[in-house]
Scaffold this motif. Sequence first.
Motif, short mmCIF file in Angstrom:
data_model
loop_
_atom_site.label_atom_id
_atom_site.label_comp_id
_atom_site.label_asym_id
_atom_site.label_seq_id
_atom_site.Cartn_x
_atom_site.Cartn_y
_atom_site.Cartn_z
N ARG A 28 0.84 -1.21 0.00
CA ARG A 28 0.00 0.00 0.00
C ARG A 28 0.87 1.26 0.00
NH1 ARG A 28 -5.53 -0.26 1.32
NH2 ARG A 28 -6.30 -2.35 1.84
N GLY A 29 1.90 1.26 0.84
CA GLY A 29 2.79 2.40 0.89
C GLY A 29 3.58 2.60 -0.39
N ILE A 30 4.03 1.49 -0.98
CA ILE A 30 4.80 1.58 -2.23
C ILE A 30 3.95 2.17 -3.35
CG2 ILE A 30 5.94 0.23 -4.03
CD1 ILE A 30 6.67 -1.80 -1.79
N ILE A 31 2.73 1.66 -3.49
CA ILE A 31 1.84 2.14 -4.54
C ILE A 31 1.49 3.60 -4.31
CG2 ILE A 31 -0.47 1.90 -5.53
CD1 ILE A 31 -0.24 -1.11 -5.07
N GLN A 32 1.21 3.96 -3.06
CA GLN A 32 0.88 5.35 -2.75
C GLN A 32 2.01 6.29 -3.10
OE1 GLN A 32 -0.06 6.01 1.38
NE2 GLN A 32 -0.84 8.07 1.03
N SER A 33 3.25 5.79 -3.03
CA SER A 33 4.43 6.61 -3.33
C SER A 33 4.84 6.54 -4.80
CB SER A 33 5.60 6.19 -2.44
OG SER A 33 5.26 6.35 -1.07
N GLY A 34 4.07 5.84 -5.62
CA GLY A 34 4.33 5.81 -7.05
C GLY A 34 5.23 4.70 -7.53
N GLY A 35 5.59 3.75 -6.64
CA GLY A 35 6.46 2.65 -7.05
C GLY A 35 5.67 1.51 -7.70
N SER A 36 6.36 0.68 -8.44
CA SER A 36 5.74 -0.51 -9.03
C SER A 36 6.16 -1.74 -8.22
CB SER A 36 6.14 -0.68 -10.50
OG SER A 36 7.54 -0.86 -10.62
N VAL A 37 5.29 -2.75 -8.21
CA VAL A 37 5.48 -3.89 -7.32
C VAL A 37 5.53 -5.20 -8.11
CG1 VAL A 37 4.48 -5.23 -5.41
CG2 VAL A 37 4.29 -2.72 -5.42
N ARG A 38 6.56 -5.99 -7.79
CA ARG A 38 6.62 -7.38 -8.22
C ARG A 38 6.47 -8.22 -6.95
NH1 ARG A 38 11.92 -7.20 -12.27
NH2 ARG A 38 11.07 -5.64 -13.73
#
Length: 227
Positions: A28-38
């Motif tokens: 949730r924090g990564i997405i909120q900060s604009g990062g992409s997730v694998r």
Amino acid sequence: SHYPLFVNLERRVCLVVGGGAVAERKIRGIIQSGGSVRLVAEELTPWLQAQHDEGTILLLGPDYSRDQLQEVDLVFAATSDFALSRMIAEDADRCRLWCNMATEPDLGSFIVPSLLRRGPLTIAVSTGGTSPAMAVRIREQLEHEFGPEWMVLLELMAHLRASIQAKGLATAQNQDIYRKLADLPLLEWIREEDTMALIEALAEVCHPWLGLMELTQIWNEAWKHSS
């Protein structure tokens, strides 16, 4: 000891291993900060499953392997399997990648603080990994001190700063105005919803560069963006 650092995750790839509540919180924090997730996980929380179905995150499969670290910027070991977490941390270290360990923070290369967000304001609380629960408790106390009025205040200051800079004043003049604005009891007026007192005080500080009509428009825009 840790060096405090705010990182821009836009266009950055984060590998998260684990599909439970801890992994969800990290993602949730990564997405909120604009990062992409694998993501590497056997099972997913309902929210993670929804993100995968929508294409927000990329699921690599149920099993971790070292080659998944290729073209990755940050690594998050969010699994309850201690042996696996240590392996991930060791692999990340060999690849010179920053790794966050959810279960054993001291074995990782960075920790994620407890965050309080009020619009553009971010307050990070860390106990150096010694007690994440206490960091949350401190953050909860700060939530009472830094209420939603701070979001309005900082939006207002951002709009004022942009408008003042557009006037082409000298740097010294700009800095003098900013200092005077910061000395005003703006938070008190925002809490009391005393818009007239606020705008009149702004006009006194910003005269002759910003008038009442322009400041009223700035206030309305700031209020709109913070709502």
